[in-house]
Design a protein around this motif. Structure first.
Motif, short mmCIF file in Angstrom:
data_model
loop_
_atom_site.label_atom_id
_atom_site.label_comp_id
_atom_site.label_asym_id
_atom_site.label_seq_id
_atom_site.Cartn_x
_atom_site.Cartn_y
_atom_site.Cartn_z
N PHE A 133 131.77 49.60 -42.69
CA PHE A 133 131.60 49.85 -44.13
C PHE A 133 131.17 51.31 -44.35
N MET A 134 130.12 51.68 -43.60
CA MET A 134 129.53 53.01 -43.80
C MET A 134 130.53 54.11 -43.46
N ILE A 135 131.21 53.96 -42.32
CA ILE A 135 132.16 54.98 -41.91
C ILE A 135 133.28 55.13 -42.93
N LEU A 136 133.81 53.99 -43.36
CA LEU A 136 134.98 54.05 -44.23
C LEU A 136 134.61 54.55 -45.62
N ILE A 137 133.54 54.02 -46.19
CA ILE A 137 133.15 54.46 -47.53
C ILE A 137 132.71 55.92 -47.49
N GLY A 138 132.02 56.31 -46.40
CA GLY A 138 131.58 57.70 -46.28
C GLY A 138 132.73 58.65 -46.02
N GLY A 139 133.64 58.26 -45.17
CA GLY A 139 134.76 59.13 -44.83
C GLY A 139 135.00 59.12 -43.34
N MET A 140 135.98 58.34 -42.92
CA MET A 140 136.25 58.17 -41.50
C MET A 140 136.78 59.47 -40.89
N GLY A 141 136.28 59.80 -39.70
CA GLY A 141 136.79 60.98 -39.01
C GLY A 141 136.30 62.30 -39.59
N THR A 142 135.25 62.24 -40.40
CA THR A 142 134.59 63.48 -40.83
C THR A 142 133.18 63.43 -40.26
N LEU A 143 132.56 64.61 -40.15
CA LEU A 143 131.24 64.63 -39.53
C LEU A 143 130.16 64.11 -40.46
N VAL A 144 130.25 64.48 -41.73
CA VAL A 144 129.19 64.06 -42.66
C VAL A 144 129.43 62.66 -43.22
N GLY A 145 130.67 62.18 -43.11
CA GLY A 145 131.02 60.89 -43.70
C GLY A 145 130.06 59.76 -43.35
N PRO A 146 129.77 59.56 -42.06
CA PRO A 146 128.88 58.46 -41.70
C PRO A 146 127.49 58.57 -42.34
N ILE A 147 127.00 59.80 -42.46
CA ILE A 147 125.67 59.98 -43.09
C ILE A 147 125.76 59.59 -44.55
N ILE A 148 126.77 60.12 -45.24
CA ILE A 148 126.96 59.78 -46.65
C ILE A 148 127.12 58.27 -46.80
N GLY A 149 127.93 57.67 -45.90
CA GLY A 149 128.19 56.24 -45.98
C GLY A 149 126.94 55.41 -45.81
N SER A 150 126.12 55.80 -44.84
CA SER A 150 124.89 55.05 -44.60
C SER A 150 123.95 55.15 -45.80
N VAL A 151 123.81 56.36 -46.32
CA VAL A 151 122.95 56.55 -47.50
C VAL A 151 123.49 55.73 -48.66
N PHE A 152 124.81 55.77 -48.83
CA PHE A 152 125.42 55.08 -49.95
C PHE A 152 125.28 53.56 -49.83
N VAL A 153 125.64 53.04 -48.64
CA VAL A 153 125.64 51.58 -48.48
C VAL A 153 124.23 51.01 -48.59
N ILE A 154 123.28 51.61 -47.85
CA ILE A 154 121.92 51.09 -47.89
C ILE A 154 121.28 51.37 -49.25
N GLY A 155 121.59 52.53 -49.80
CA GLY A 155 121.08 52.86 -51.14
C GLY A 155 121.58 51.86 -52.18
#
Lengths: 369, 300
Positions: free
Chosen positions: A262-284
């Protein structure tokens, strides 16, 4: 000009190292602000959870986003890191400072073994083998009394050089997690931009071709899998240290792998910042919906409305489906970070539009040039 | 427990329980396998459709006041409703992804599984639902050569046999089944011949959902709850892989086999049954990736 090019340009115009530094500074002073507005333990604990899973998602993304192999058992490495830390601390009285690196290295080796088995297949079969391995450990640990069965292992908060971490005054954890996120980010950035990282992306784009060029594809995949597993163990170590309870349901069950996806895809798969954004977004979003949505439900609302906040995964799930269907580049993609030579880029290049305009194709392994 | 202390009756009982559980796995795996064979999509949400079938069946039973009539109605209405939902989902959600990388299909079905489970919790509550008492017809057991076979297990097995036979006849004897089999063999070539493969996609998806929902209704008297979808899909995946992805009879045989292995492992193995069947799956993937009856050419 396409949407992607426009957003790239927008991003280009504001992109400076200062933004990163400013963001980091903001995050660094966050607990102080939270303290001032009286939400310290709660808000800070959410932030810590975000950061722990950001590390997990970054580790997962190294595999999924850069080699193109989708594992459905990545949580086994989070669990391995967490369990090794807990077992070493609890059963062998090893101090945290020694248990942590041991758990990471041990998991890296464990991942090497799992990878050696799983990489004998690819695609759906690879996904199923990894899922199988994770489920084997989940079911075993559930019934294994030595590691506490369903309840798992409960440990004391770590003490490092005389400093006692305290889950109820989470400042120490906050900065530990923040430092880990920064180091993990810099490490993955270094990796994906190195020649090693470029080979991984070559494998993702066309494994046969990478092999034909002469790379020992299997060695590179195994190395990536091992590093990815070791990094997941880092999040597992943080998990054990912070939650002080390691149970199979939360660290080994396949839904945790799903959360990572979920986190990787929503944040942006295959980008460096994507997983961070995804984690913040999903848990937030999870906390926003489960904690704050309640306030917006009027008294005496019909039952179907009243129980909406409890069902926040429904909303998150719909959002996830929408992301897969419509916004495959995720939030990071929307912000102008792009996965190197995604299918869209290649299509732009082969279609007519490429003749009039040079498409903006990022040429290195990361988000920025 | 030493093997010597195990009586023949115990073994037979475990075997029958295994076949009965295996039949439920077959009901889930058939649709999974057909959909994979035709569309190349490994459908994570299929277990959720199974679970949804159980819940809709339960709603029908409660509306009609339970009893045998309610159960019989549930066996008809729930599969039809879930088939319609499945076909609708295929048209709207799956179709746009057929041309993309397989990873997105996998992710989408994964998200859909969560959405269906949460929607069921939203409508009917997260706790296991109250189930009306089982019709008295199903109580009791038929004793055969000293082995007691509970009626409900016998019913489950017979229903499974009927569904397998019906589906096999449909696939082998109807013109539509021919199109489906051609599509499984080679989708593009079938479409090139002017046959409507897209319609076959929708129909097969609906058929798979129908069969799964039938299993879900049978499952009402076992332990229906929202998480059942997520927990049945993993053994069903194992069945499909062990049987050979896309192979109809492979799924049937593997379903029964895994069901029996599961029961025996649950009774006699020192490790949990879940561990055993996953080890079986990993071994099959490594030693015979095409599965028991799958074609030899698989992407390895």
């Amino acid at each position: 000009m396409s949407y992607i090019e426009r957003s790239n340009e927008l991003f280009e115009s504001v992109k400076t190292p200062y933004i990163g530094a400013a963001l980091l500074a903001l995050v660094a002073v966050f607990p102080l602000v939270a303290n001032a507005i009286g939400g310290l333990p709660f808000l800070t604990s959410i932030a810590i959870e975000m950061m722990i899973f950001a590390v997990f998602a970054m580790s997962f993304n190294l595999l999924v986003g850069y080699t193109g192999y989708v594992s459905f058992g990545h949580t086994v490495f989070l669990g391995s890191g967490a369990y090794m830390t807990a077992v070493l601390m609890k059963k062998f009285s090893v101090p945290f400072i020694a248990a942590a690196p041991a758990a990471v290295i041990g998991t890296g080796l464990f991942a090497l073994v799992v990878g050696a088995i799983a990489f004998r297949r690819s695609g759906v079969y690879f996904a199923m083998i990894t899922l199988g391995v994770a489920q084997v450990f989940y079911t075993l640990f559930q019934s294994w009394n030595y590691v506490g069965g369903d309840t798992g292992i409960i440990i004391d908060p770590p003490v490092v050089f005389g400093y006692e971490f305290n889950p109820f005054e989470p400042m120490g954890y906050y900065y530990l997690a923040l430092a880990t996120v920064v180091v993990t980010y810099l490490f993955t950035r270094y990796l994906v931009r190195s020649p090693f990282g470029h080979v991984l992306q070559a494998i993702r784009e066309n494994e046969e071709r990478a092999r034909a060029v002469g790379y020992s594809v299997r060695t590179f995949k195994l190395a990536a899998f091992s590093v990815s597993g070791g990094l997941a163990a880092v999040s597992g170590v943080l998990y054990a240290a912070y939650f002080t309870q390691v149970a199979p349901g939360s660290t080994l069950y396949w839904t945790t792998t799903g959360d990572g996806l979920f986190m990787i895809l929503i944040g942006g798969m295959g980008t460096l910042v994507g997983p961070i954004i995804g984690s913040v977004f999903v848990i937030g979003t999870q906390y926003a919906l489960s904690t704050y949505l309640v306030d917006f439900i009027p008294e005496g609302a019909p039952a179907l409305v009243a129980r909406l906040p409890e069902r926040w995964p429904l909303l998150l799930g719909l959002l996830f489906m929408l992301t897969v269907l419509r916004f495959r580049s995720g939030i990071a993609g929307g912000l102008g970070f792009s996965r190197v030579r995604s299918i869209d880029d290649v299509l732009t290049r082969v279609s007519g539009s490429a003749e009039t305009e040079e498409p903006t194709v990022k040429s290195d392994g990361g988000d920025e040039r | 427990m030493t093997p010597l202390s195990v009586g023949l009756g115990d073994l037979a009982t475990t075997f029958v329980n295994g076949v009965s559980y295996g039949m439920i796995l077959v009901l889930v795996a058939l649709g999974l396998s057909l959909v994979f064979g035709l569309m190349g999509v490994l459908n994570f949400a299929h277990g959720a459709l199974f679970m949804l079938g159980g819940y809709i069946g339960l709603a029908v039973m409660k509306l009609t006041g339970g009893g045998m009539t309610g159960f019989a109605l549930a066996l008809v209405v729930a599969p039809l409703a879930v088939a319609a939902i499945g076909a609708g989902l295929e048209r709207t959600v799956y179709k746009p992804l057929y041309e993309t990388e397989p990873i997105y299909q996998l992710l989408l079905t994964f998200g859909l599984a969560v959405v269906i489970e949460e929607a069921v919790k939203y409508i009917w509550g997260a706790a296991p639902p109250g189930v009306p008492p089982r019709p008295a017809v199903f109580d009791g057991a038929v004793v055969f050569m000293g082995i007691s076979l509970p009626y409900y297990r016998v019913f489950t097995i017979l229903l499974g046999v009927a569904v397998v036979a019906g589906t096999a006849l449909f696939l082998s004897r109807t013109r539509f089944g021919l199109i489906v089999r051609a599509g499984v063999y080679n989708t593009d070539r079938t479409a090139t011949l002017g046959l409507n493969v897209e319609r076959a996609f929708t129909a097969v998806f609906g058929l798979g959902a129908f069969i799964a929902a039938l299993g879900g209704v049978v499952y009402i008297y076992r332990a229906i709850e929202p998480s059942v979808g997520a927990s049945i899909i993993l053994p069903a995946f194992i069945v499909v892989i062990v049987g050979g992805l896309g192979s109809f009879w492979g799924s049937v045989i593997a379903g029964l086999l895994i069901g029996v292995i599961w029961q025996f492992a649950a009774v006699y193995a020192p490790v949990p049954a879940g561990t055993v069947i996953f080890l079986v799956m990993i071994a099959v993937l490594l030693l015979r990736p095409q599965g028991l009856l799958g074609e030899a050419e698989v992407e390895v």
